[in-house]
Design an enzyme around this catalytic site. Sequence first.
Site, PDB file in Angstrom:
ATOM      1  N   CYS A 148       0.823  -1.205   0.000  1.00  0.00           N
ATOM      2  CA  CYS A 148       0.000   0.000   0.000  1.00  0.00           C
ATOM      3  C   CYS A 148       0.868   1.270   0.000  1.00  0.00           C
ATOM      4  CB  CYS A 148      -0.992  -0.049   1.162  1.00  0.00           C
ATOM      5  SG  CYS A 148      -2.423   1.016   0.896  1.00  0.00           S
TER       6      CYS A 148
ATOM      7  N   HIS B 214      -3.288  -4.873   0.780  1.00  0.00           N
ATOM      8  CA  HIS B 214      -2.770  -5.232   2.113  1.00  0.00           C
ATOM      9  C   HIS B 214      -2.793  -6.754   2.250  1.00  0.00           C
ATOM     10  CE1 HIS B 214      -2.341  -1.394   4.349  1.00  0.00           C
ATOM     11  NE2 HIS B 214      -3.252  -0.953   3.490  1.00  0.00           N
TER      12      HIS B 214
ATOM     13  N   GLU C 252      -1.176  -8.574   4.176  1.00  0.00           N
ATOM     14  CA  GLU C 252      -1.071  -8.996   5.582  1.00  0.00           C
ATOM     15  C   GLU C 252      -2.438  -9.197   6.223  1.00  0.00           C
ATOM     16  OE1 GLU C 252      -0.714  -5.943   4.564  1.00  0.00           O
ATOM     17  OE2 GLU C 252      -1.657  -4.594   6.029  1.00  0.00           O
TER      18      GLU C 252
END
Length: 242
Positions: free
Chosen positions: A115, A219, A221
Amino acid sequence: MRSVIGITCSLTVTNIEGTVHFLERNQIACDYARVIEHIGGTPLLLPHVEDSGCIDHYLGLLDGLILSGGGDIDPLLFGQEPHQKIGNVDRVRDEMELQLTRKALDQNLPILATCRGMQVLSVAAGGTIYQDIASELPPPTLCHMQKGPGWYASHTIDILQGSRLKQIVGGTSTRVNSFHHQAVDEVGDGFVATAHSKDGVIEAIENPTHKFALGVACHPELMWERHPDALNLFKAFVKTCG
Ligand code: MN
């Protein structure tokens, strides 16, 4: 031997209730550390510093670097004045991350950027960014600031044949989450755009001559527990750090 993966942080400033004092915290979502631990690396958070000696010391400790998500980069750092829709800017973070990234690129240290991190990676290599997708790109643009939960993959990306991302994902498209109002415009020197959303927004960049220098606008994660492509991205990154 576990690889040590540095993770950059955000700065949050909150008022201490009932007082005029402010508390500054370096913090970042736990998800980055969790996925790195899960796949056999050792996560290490990197607080904001301004001394280049500290930045060099960080780099000496690391086998890989994650440029995490967060606010907007100061547009003065890529030669522009601030757009009306500019969000929170943290000049100390910007300067630390740019110095860290340029040195990591010079040292061929593996970098995974997510990002905001992708924008830092591109700007560090001389690129520019759109400060606000909705007002700077030709309409119609898609929703890049989804309302759904972080694990939800809200839009498609098309992936360039022959890219590292294509190797990792397997196919030429996948779905990703989207929490960005900015995007890479001119890609930094040595980098190529390797994924786009259907409205033409750059969703991934990579430097094909570097050991591992890859940025994604999403994202991963927040997605790795439900989406194998996101997990495989972290695995591929940590593998090159060993
Ligand atoms: Mn997006």
